[in-house]
Design an enzyme around this catalytic site. Structure first.
Site, short mmCIF file in Angstrom:
data_model
loop_
_atom_site.label_atom_id
_atom_site.label_comp_id
_atom_site.label_asym_id
_atom_site.label_seq_id
_atom_site.Cartn_x
_atom_site.Cartn_y
_atom_site.Cartn_z
N LYS A 197 0.85 -1.18 0.00
CA LYS A 197 0.00 0.00 0.00
C LYS A 197 0.89 1.24 0.00
CE LYS A 197 -3.53 2.21 2.93
NZ LYS A 197 -4.30 2.06 4.20
N ASP A 214 -13.42 3.42 11.51
CA ASP A 214 -13.87 3.43 10.10
C ASP A 214 -14.35 2.03 9.69
OD1 ASP A 214 -14.51 4.53 7.67
OD2 ASP A 214 -12.48 4.44 6.86
#
Length: 304
Positions: free
Chosen positions: A11, A108
């Site tokens: 990532k 989240d």
């Protein structure tokens, strides 16, 4: 692919952004404290490049959101799979809230942040906005941040994020699993554009099975679905004080999952016993016929 042949996921930020860098560093700090089978593993990081790189275990089957909202006839996303995934994520969140050295709020939780591995086991991901809190703290005060449709209304009003805010977001994920619908939808009436609001409205009007995903409704597990729906309704209470803690949610989902397994095992046992009885009766008949030399019969066809 690493030199040893292992496939990993890397990532990296598309742009140089101080806010994104903070999220990456936060991901490292949080994941280095976590060791749970249903949380994606951070294998390494490199902060010496122009933009930071994080290396995770590779989770091959994409996100839960894809399986809920992009269904196809080739893959049957069954009720049993959905319940197991919900149970696994509840267990991971319970671990974050109450079993780590310092409690962690994810902040989240949504179906697109839940990944599925090669055996379709759930892995909670993306800890960029997560927060560690002192044991004696009841909340963290932050600017309101999160994904619309999953956001705890109480947090939105007060800017105080609590463990019950994670519970609310998880409640929305449960409703997604039950209904197959998106957390926000402009096609629904103005009062029901939020899936959480629409779901509560249908529960209060005794219309739950009107909105259950047709793919799982035909499985006939209505009793278990109703139990899970009632749990989701408690998670979505507008007053966080009256929501269950994640440990309670995980325990209840595990109990529902075990009840399904018990029923399935009992049905399998009864089927096996039925076959045994039929074979025994056929064997007794064949012995009786075989003892009479004047009678001739094809024993193989009898057993068929």
């Amino acid at each position: 692919m690493l030199t040893d042949g292992k496939i990993v996921a890397v990532k990296k930020s598309k742009i140089v952004d101080e806010e994104k860098l903070t999220e990456f560093i936060n991901d490292v700090n949080i994941l280095s404290q976590i060791n749970h089978r249903n949380v994606v593993k951070l294998l390494g990081c490199c902060l010496e490049t122009q933009v930071p790189h994080l290396v995770y275990e590779f989770i091959p089957n994409g996100t839960l959101s894809e399986y809920i909202h992009d269904q196809n006839e080739e893959f049957l996303f069954t009720w049993e799979m959905r319940l197991r995934i919900a149970t696994e994520i509840a267990g991971a969140l319970s671990y974050l809230h109450s079993a780590t050295p310092i409690p962690i709020y994810h902040r989240d939780i949504k179906s697109s942040n839940i990944l599925l591995d090669e055996k379709f086991r759930a892995k909670l991901a993306d800890f960029g906005t997560s927060k560690s809190v002192a044991i004696d703290q009841t909340h963290v005060a932050t600017m309101v941040d999160g994904t619309f449709g999953y956001l705890d209304p109480e947090y939105f009003q007060t800017s105080q994020y609590t463990d019950k805010s994670d519970v609310y977001s998880f409640g929305v994920v449960i409703v997604e699993l039950l209904t197959g619908q998106k957390p926000t939808c402009l096609k629904r009436s103005k009062e029901g554009r939020s899936l959480a609001t629409y779901f509560i409205m249908c529960m209060e009007e005794n219309r739950l099975f009107d909105i259950i995903d047709p793919q799982i409704l035909k499985e006939g597990k209505n009793e278990q679905m109703l139990e899970v729906a009632n749990l989701a309704k408690r998670c979505l209470n507008l007053n966080g004080r009256y929501r269950p803690i994640m440990k309670e949610v995980a325990t209840e989902l595990e109990a529902i999952q075990k009840s399904i397994k018990t029923v399935s095992d009992q049905q399998n046992f009864e089927e096996v016993e039925s076959v045994r009885t039929e074979i025994a009766e056929a064997w007794n008949v064949s012995n009786t016929i075989g003892s009479n030399p004047s009678t001739s019969i094809d024993i193989a066809s009898l057993f068929d």
